[in-house]
Structures are given as C-alpha cells and as structure tokens.
Motif scaffolding. Structure first.
Motif, PDB file in Angstrom:
ATOM      1  N   MET B   1      23.952  63.910  -3.293  1.00  0.00           N
ATOM      2  CA  MET B   1      24.405  63.339  -2.019  1.00  0.00           C
ATOM      3  C   MET B   1      25.186  62.044  -2.227  1.00  0.00           C
ATOM      4  N   ILE B   2      26.002  61.754  -1.295  1.00  0.00           N
ATOM      5  CA  ILE B   2      26.812  60.552  -1.387  1.00  0.00           C
ATOM      6  C   ILE B   2      25.955  59.330  -1.073  1.00  0.00           C
ATOM      7  N   GLU B   3      26.089  58.332  -1.902  1.00  0.00           N
ATOM      8  CA  GLU B   3      25.297  57.127  -1.652  1.00  0.00           C
ATOM      9  C   GLU B   3      25.918  56.268  -0.558  1.00  0.00           C
ATOM     10  N   ASN B   4      27.206  56.104  -0.672  1.00  0.00           N
ATOM     11  CA  ASN B   4      27.880  55.203   0.257  1.00  0.00           C
ATOM     12  C   ASN B   4      28.099  55.853   1.613  1.00  0.00           C
ATOM     13  N   ARG B   5      27.053  56.143   2.253  1.00  0.00           N
ATOM     14  CA  ARG B   5      27.111  56.796   3.545  1.00  0.00           C
ATOM     15  C   ARG B   5      27.635  55.903   4.648  1.00  0.00           C
ATOM     16  N   ARG B   6      28.310  56.482   5.544  1.00  0.00           N
ATOM     17  CA  ARG B   6      28.610  55.836   6.804  1.00  0.00           C
ATOM     18  C   ARG B   6      27.259  55.547   7.450  1.00  0.00           C
ATOM     19  N   GLN B   7      27.144  54.449   8.126  1.00  0.00           N
ATOM     20  CA  GLN B   7      25.836  54.113   8.693  1.00  0.00           C
ATOM     21  C   GLN B   7      25.535  54.873   9.981  1.00  0.00           C
ATOM     22  N   VAL B   8      26.400  54.713  10.941  1.00  0.00           N
ATOM     23  CA  VAL B   8      26.105  55.233  12.262  1.00  0.00           C
ATOM     24  C   VAL B   8      26.981  56.418  12.659  1.00  0.00           C
ATOM     25  N   ARG B   9      28.173  56.418  12.156  1.00  0.00           N
ATOM     26  CA  ARG B   9      29.207  57.345  12.619  1.00  0.00           C
ATOM     27  C   ARG B   9      28.792  58.822  12.621  1.00  0.00           C
ATOM     28  N   THR B  10      29.550  59.593  13.344  1.00  0.00           N
ATOM     29  CA  THR B  10      29.309  61.039  13.480  1.00  0.00           C
ATOM     30  C   THR B  10      27.859  61.332  13.845  1.00  0.00           C
ATOM     31  N   SER B  56      40.739  49.315  12.886  1.00  0.00           N
ATOM     32  CA  SER B  56      42.139  49.483  12.550  1.00  0.00           C
ATOM     33  C   SER B  56      42.447  50.953  12.288  1.00  0.00           C
ATOM     34  N   LYS B  57      43.717  51.250  12.317  1.00  0.00           N
ATOM     35  CA  LYS B  57      44.163  52.614  12.035  1.00  0.00           C
ATOM     36  C   LYS B  57      43.770  53.012  10.613  1.00  0.00           C
ATOM     37  N   THR B  58      43.896  52.074   9.712  1.00  0.00           N
ATOM     38  CA  THR B  58      43.524  52.353   8.319  1.00  0.00           C
ATOM     39  C   THR B  58      42.040  52.683   8.203  1.00  0.00           C
ATOM     40  N   ASP B  59      41.217  51.916   8.908  1.00  0.00           N
ATOM     41  CA  ASP B  59      39.781  52.201   8.886  1.00  0.00           C
ATOM     42  C   ASP B  59      39.501  53.618   9.376  1.00  0.00           C
ATOM     43  N   LEU B  60      40.204  53.986  10.431  1.00  0.00           N
ATOM     44  CA  LEU B  60      40.015  55.334  10.962  1.00  0.00           C
ATOM     45  C   LEU B  60      40.394  56.382   9.925  1.00  0.00           C
ATOM     46  N   PHE B  61      41.541  56.171   9.328  1.00  0.00           N
ATOM     47  CA  PHE B  61      41.991  57.103   8.288  1.00  0.00           C
ATOM     48  C   PHE B  61      40.962  57.206   7.162  1.00  0.00           C
ATOM     49  N   PHE B  62      40.488  56.067   6.740  1.00  0.00           N
ATOM     50  CA  PHE B  62      39.515  56.049   5.646  1.00  0.00           C
ATOM     51  C   PHE B  62      38.223  56.771   6.027  1.00  0.00           C
ATOM     52  N   ASP B  63      37.834  56.656   7.283  1.00  0.00           N
ATOM     53  CA  ASP B  63      36.593  57.318   7.664  1.00  0.00           C
ATOM     54  C   ASP B  63      36.773  58.841   7.715  1.00  0.00           C
ATOM     55  N   VAL B  64      37.953  59.272   8.116  1.00  0.00           N
ATOM     56  CA  VAL B  64      38.238  60.704   8.060  1.00  0.00           C
ATOM     57  C   VAL B  64      38.204  61.170   6.601  1.00  0.00           C
ATOM     58  N   HIS B  65      38.808  60.355   5.775  1.00  0.00           N
ATOM     59  CA  HIS B  65      38.822  60.645   4.342  1.00  0.00           C
ATOM     60  C   HIS B  65      37.384  60.794   3.818  1.00  0.00           C
ATOM     61  N   ARG B  66      36.565  59.866   4.170  1.00  0.00           N
ATOM     62  CA  ARG B  66      35.169  59.892   3.683  1.00  0.00           C
ATOM     63  C   ARG B  66      34.438  61.134   4.198  1.00  0.00           C
ATOM     64  N   GLU B  67      34.659  61.448   5.435  1.00  0.00           N
ATOM     65  CA  GLU B  67      34.022  62.645   5.983  1.00  0.00           C
ATOM     66  C   GLU B  67      34.494  63.884   5.218  1.00  0.00           C
ATOM     67  N   GLY B  68      35.776  63.937   4.909  1.00  0.00           N
ATOM     68  CA  GLY B  68      36.307  65.058   4.137  1.00  0.00           C
ATOM     69  C   GLY B  68      35.626  65.185   2.787  1.00  0.00           C
ATOM     70  N   LEU B  69      35.430  64.059   2.139  1.00  0.00           N
ATOM     71  CA  LEU B  69      34.754  64.083   0.834  1.00  0.00           C
ATOM     72  C   LEU B  69      33.304  64.528   0.984  1.00  0.00           C
ATOM     73  N   GLU B  70      32.665  64.020   2.012  1.00  0.00           N
ATOM     74  CA  GLU B  70      31.259  64.375   2.227  1.00  0.00           C
ATOM     75  C   GLU B  70      31.107  65.889   2.403  1.00  0.00           C
ATOM     76  N   ARG B  71      32.043  66.468   3.119  1.00  0.00           N
ATOM     77  CA  ARG B  71      31.969  67.918   3.323  1.00  0.00           C
ATOM     78  C   ARG B  71      32.167  68.669   2.016  1.00  0.00           C
ATOM     79  N   LEU B  72      32.997  68.133   1.161  1.00  0.00           N
ATOM     80  CA  LEU B  72      33.178  68.777  -0.144  1.00  0.00           C
ATOM     81  C   LEU B  72      31.876  68.742  -0.938  1.00  0.00           C
ATOM     82  N   PHE B  73      31.228  67.593  -0.921  1.00  0.00           N
ATOM     83  CA  PHE B  73      29.946  67.488  -1.632  1.00  0.00           C
ATOM     84  C   PHE B  73      28.925  68.458  -1.050  1.00  0.00           C
TER      85      PHE B  73
END
Lengths: 209, 209
Positions: B1-10, B56-73
């Motif tokens: 599992m990913i350690e660096n989890r989003r805290q609250v999101r999704t 920020s827009k970048t933060d949003l992009f990064f969170d989508v990115h992280r979610e994408g990675l999490e799904r791969l894992f």
DNA sequence: GTCTATATGGTGATAGAC
DNA sequence: GTCTATCACCATATAGAC
C-alpha cells in the motif's frame, strides 16, 4: 520521405537555432511552463526574433514536433530496405528508432509530449490543420513498422500476432525512452548502442518465430 | 500500500466528483489547456467549489496523479502474491496493470502526462515536495516489477536480462496504452482482457526462458 | 531581422455574501 | 460549502524604431 515538408524552415537562416533552443526548453519544462521569453532568453535574444519566424508559441511547438518526426523517418527509413527477413529488418528499424530517440532527445521529447495534445483548446483552424498533419505523419511512421511486421509474418520470421497491437506496444516501449533516458555526461555512442540493443532484443524476442 | 496517502480526500464528501471531472478534463485537453473554469463548468459548478478543496490548479493535478498511482497499486499488488514462478506472477502483474490503464483511462492519462513534468517552473516549495513524493511512488511502482523480474531470473523462469532496462521497456509498452487506447462504445470487459493479454504476451515472450 | 516598448486578454487565485 | 464578483498578474502577441 515525408511529404508534408516544412517549406523554408531550418534552412540555416538562423532559424535552426530557435528550433533547437525551443526543443530544449520544451523538453525540460514542458509546453505550458515554457514561455516564449524563456526560449528567447536562452537564445540570448528577445522574443521579437522568435515572433519574426513563428506566429505563435503553438506554431513553434508544432514545428519542433515536426522536426522530431522528420528525424525519426530519416533514421528508420534507410534501414528499412536492407537485406534480410522481416524480423531482421524490424530489428534494424527498432534499433535505429531507439538510437534516434536518444540522439535527438529534446526533439523526440516534444514528439512524445505532442502525442497528448488531442484537442488542444483554442487552436485556430490553421493550427488544427497542422495538428492533423502531424497526426497523419505519426500514423505513417507506425505504418512503416506494421508493414515490416506483416512481411515478417508472411515470410515466417515473425509469429502470427496482431500486427497493430504489437506495433503500438513495441513503439511504446521505445518511445518511453524519452521519459526516463538521461545521457550520462561521459556517455559514448557505444553506450547508447548497447542500451538500444537490449531494449530491442526483448521486443524482438517477443514476436519472432 | 502507498504510505503517502491523501488524508481526507475522496471520502465521499463530494470531492471525488471534482477529482473525476478534473481527470477527464486533463485527459482531453492536457494540463495547460485546461482551466479551472473548465473543470468547474463540467461539474456544473463554479470554481469557488474547487478552490475550497484545492489551493491551486497544480495541486488538483497532482492529486489526480496520486489517485491514478494508487489505483495502479491497488490493481497490481494483490496479484503480486499469487502462487507461481516469477514469470507467472509477472504476467499477472502486467495484465493487471494494462487493465487498470484502460479501466481508469482518465486518471492514468494524467499519470502519464505527469511523467513529463520534471521541474515545472514556479512551483512552490510545497508543490515541489509533492512532486518529489509522486516521483518516489512511481519509482516504487517500477520496483514491484523489478523485484518480480529478479525473482524470475533467480528461479530460472526468466532469462538473464538487465532487470532495470527490461522493466522500463515493459512498463513503457503498457503505459503507452494511454496514448492510443480509446474504448469502443460497446466495449466489454472481455474485449479489454483480450487486448491486455495480447500486449502482455509479447512482453512476456520477450523475457521468459 | 532584431530590438524595445506596450496592449490585451485570459486565467489563477482571493474576498466575502449567503 | 458553494456562490458571485473582482483582483492582479503574467505571458502572448503586436507595433514600430532601428
């Protein structure tokens, strides 16, 4: 050869510098984060110079993209006609492609980035046409590999696989070089050749009879 | 599992909608051409809603990115532990990866785009840290495949190849799906499974003993 | 052909009502 | 938690001198 050639560009009028510098900037920072001022600064000039040759940042990006594609064709097409079975020629083509990805890292990074620009919003009809052009050229490039794959299947040197899927997978494996490959400071042509061989060998072993 | 989890999101507070919609926009138009207003409009909302969750827009992009990675894992890790030789497990992992690329096309397109953001200019130190995080997670993902490749070499089910290069090439072949794969309107899970098998088979045949 | 200005507009981001 | 309204900036693109 590519039909949709640039008419005048890269004819040594100083324009090639712009293309080269832009490629570098786009590779390092990406399209969005690169400003025209960035490119100009790196050129040791101001944006007046760039706008003299290109009417927009998008146009500049597209021309770098086109140059990147042209270099791929120039690398792959010559070896397409060598003597040998389909699998032999395919191997040579893939190796040439991989080498070109490394040798022209900046330009090819732009090609790979450009692949993501599907319907880049707010493009003029003219830019839309240019994009369609580039897409057609990319398709033609893939076609080269599909053709030789098919010839390999026909002459028995390649297994009876799905040509279209295999072509995309192989090209993906090689294009991915642009994501992770960074030349070592003391890297030689031989090093690159070795790397290319390794990547290509596993791809070839995956399809050969 | 990913350690660096989003805290609250999704967590179902309505935030998942933002993530999903943003993923779609970024996939279709790319990061630069997507405005926050675009995402908001598509959500049937205004940007006030988005800025309530993301700074920020970048933060949003990064969170989508992280979610994408999490799904791969989540797709790959479970099959990593199945019974079988290295090559058997590797095949299962690659297949799961390919399926995830198609099933989560929008999120994974963002992951692939994100790979090009090396030093996105003008990022705050905080964003820089987030990016480093994402890079570390990507590396960890590649590590899963390298590990099983090595186990395959050790148990003799995989040829004695360069693990690092082979992993990158195989992952490239599969990641490239995000460039060309577009689901047919009447596509079934079976269709995707078939496509995944074909891609994976040639990759596996390229490395197995 | 390249420069120095400058206009223009879009977009990211904020403030404050509700 | 979401809206409306608005700011402020910055990068694209242009105009005109040289």
């Amino acid at each position: 050869m590519i039909e949709n050639r640039r008419q005048v560009r890269t004819d040594g009028t100083g324009n090639a510098d712009i293309l080269e510098t832009a490629a570098q900037c786009f590779m390092e920072q990406g399209f969005s984060a690169t400003s025209i001022d960035d490119v100009a600064r790196r050129l040791g000039a101001t944006k007046g110079r760039i706008y003299h040759y290109y009417s927009s940042k998008t146009d500049l990006f597209f021309d770098v993209h086109r140059e990147g594609l042209e270099r791929l064709f120039q690398a792959v097409e010559p070896v397409m006609g060598i003597e040998g079975s389909g699998v032999v020629r395919l191997r040579a083509m893939l190796t040439a492609h991989a080498m070109a990805m490394m040798t022209n890292a900046a330009f090819e990074a732009v090609v790979v980035q450009g692949v993501h620009m599907h319907r880049m919003a707010a493009t003029t009809p003219d830019q839309r046409r240019t994009l369609d052009d580039l897409i057609a050229i990319r398709r033609r490039f893939e076609g080269l590999f599909k053709q030789v794959l098919q010839e390999g299947v026909d002459d028995g040197s390649i297994r009876n696989i799905d040509i279209s899927i295999s072509a995309k997978a192989m090209l993906g494996a090689i294009n991915w070089l642009s994501v992770w490959y960074r030349p070592a400071s003391d890297e030689t042509e031989m090093d690159r050749q070795m790397l290319a061989e390794r990547i290509v060998t596993t791809q070839i072993d995956g399809v050969r009879s």
